[in-house]
Design an enzyme around this catalytic site. Structure first.
Site, mmCIF file in Angstrom:
data_model
loop_
_atom_site.group_PDB
_atom_site.id
_atom_site.type_symbol
_atom_site.label_atom_id
_atom_site.label_comp_id
_atom_site.label_asym_id
_atom_site.label_seq_id
_atom_site.Cartn_x
_atom_site.Cartn_y
_atom_site.Cartn_z
ATOM 1 N N SER A 40 10.685 1.425 -1.752
ATOM 2 C CA SER A 40 10.245 1.346 -3.145
ATOM 3 C C SER A 40 9.235 2.406 -3.544
ATOM 4 O O SER A 40 9.037 2.639 -4.735
ATOM 5 C CB SER A 40 9.667 -0.046 -3.444
ATOM 6 N N ASP A 304 -0.442 -2.006 -7.708
ATOM 7 C CA ASP A 304 -0.189 -3.445 -7.591
ATOM 8 C C ASP A 304 -0.415 -3.864 -6.141
ATOM 9 O O ASP A 304 -1.162 -3.223 -5.424
ATOM 10 C CB ASP A 304 1.210 -3.808 -8.108
ATOM 11 N N HIS A 307 1.744 -0.924 -3.883
ATOM 12 C CA HIS A 307 2.073 0.448 -4.245
ATOM 13 C C HIS A 307 0.862 1.202 -4.792
ATOM 14 O O HIS A 307 0.173 0.706 -5.683
ATOM 15 C CB HIS A 307 3.190 0.448 -5.293
#
Length: 327
Positions: A40, A304, A307
């Site tokens: 991600s 967050d 990340h």
């Protein structure tokens, strides 16, 4: 593909980011194209159309991206795949391969696909590229391209650390190295000759990692797993140089640059919490408009629970380019 690959798809977002540039501008670029396989931290929106509950194609994600638009990037702005492509003068940002609005004219300038079908899609991409520029030119682009690979983050932070793989970590790491080995060999067979293989991030110091041990201190047990895996990965990559001398595979350390940022906090006022979620960040919980947000994301290392912010990524990528880019 073995069940490890399926597990990766279930556990996290994995993407293949494919960049190439218009042939008339390649003279200013070190590589003819950039292909990024990973999780991600590299996704630029491919996950938007995958069957997954883990999506970030909604505010406040993308708050500081072009126009403040949520694109599916797991950050407030650009992610490493964007920043590396820009630093190498390949492309400023990356469109997603699975975007239903993907313009065929973007084919020479970049696209993204998911891990489950990434090699299949990569072959499909090569076919499209061949149809566009011819066999010889396509082969030149692939052999002169750069692949960036991010592996191990979700396997260690989620699959292993949460007990979903009840086995010794050394054995689990060997499984991950075996997968990486097979994957790199498949890329080589497809004509790839330049790879940057990323270490894991400093997983125990992510807000989610801290939350697992109380929310303030880093989870050093998870960090130790990451360090062990990274050492094995670096050793394996070093061995490639002797067995396949024409395969330029470089180990890229992102663990220590992130840890250094957290320790020295250059220009950051918060190195512990997420800008989005603050002290209430919980592992696995993505942000929504109802989630508290900081005013200036560039003063936070993390966006967050898992990340980094664009600003933190910019520092890490600057270090990568300085150490690994062709001069």
């Amino acid at each position: 593909m073995d069940h490890l690959h399926v597990e990766r798809l279930v556990m996290a977002i994995w993407v293949l980011c494919v960049y190439t540039i218009p042939l008339v501008t390649t003279a200013n670029a070190a590589y003819s194209a950039l292909f990024a396989f990973g999780d991600s931290i590299l996704d630029t929106g491919n996950n938007n159309v995958l069957v997954s509950i883990t999506k970030c194609n909604h505010p406040p994600y993308g708050r500081d991206f072009n126009g403040g638009t949520p694109t599916g990037r797991f950050s407030n702005g650009k992610v490493p795949s964007d920043l590396i492509a820009g630093a190498l003068k390949i492309k400023d940002t990356l469109p997603a391969y699975n975007n239903p609005n993907f313009d065929p004219q973007e084919l020479p300038t970049g696209e993204v696909v998911s891990i489950a079908d990434q090699l299949k899609m990569f072959k499909e991409y090569i076919g499209k590229l061949t149809g566009s520029v011819g066999q010889q030119k396509a082969s030149e682009i692939i052999s002169n391209s750069l692949v960036i690979l991010s592996a191990g983050n979700n396997d260690i932070a989620i699959t292993f650390s949460q007990g979903r793989r009840p086995m010794l970590f050394s054995a689990y790491s060997n499984l991950l190295i075996d997968w990486t080995s097979s994957f790199l060999k498949e890329l080589y067979a497809l004509g790839v000759r330049h790879v940057w293989a990323f270490s894991t991030l400093t997983l125990g110091c992510l807000p989610g990692g801290r939350a697992s041990v109380g929310g303030v201190l880093c989870n050093e047990a998870v960090n130790e797993f990451a360090v062990e895996f990274n050492g094995m990965l670096e050793k394996y990559i070093t061995s490639i140089k002797t067995t396949t001398p024409d395969y330029d595979v470089q180990y890229v350390d992102v663990y220590n640059p992130l840890r250094d940022i957290i320790s020295s906090s250059p220009g950051f006022t918060n190195t512990i919490n997420g800008c989005c979620g603050g002290e209430a960040v919980a592992a696995g919980e993505l942000c929504t408009l109802l989630t508290s947000q900081c005013e200036n994301s560039s003063t936070y290392v993390f966006w967050d629970f898992a990340h980094p912010t664009q600003r933190a990524y910019e520092i890490i990528v600057s270090d990568i380019i300085q150490k690994h880019a062709q001069q």
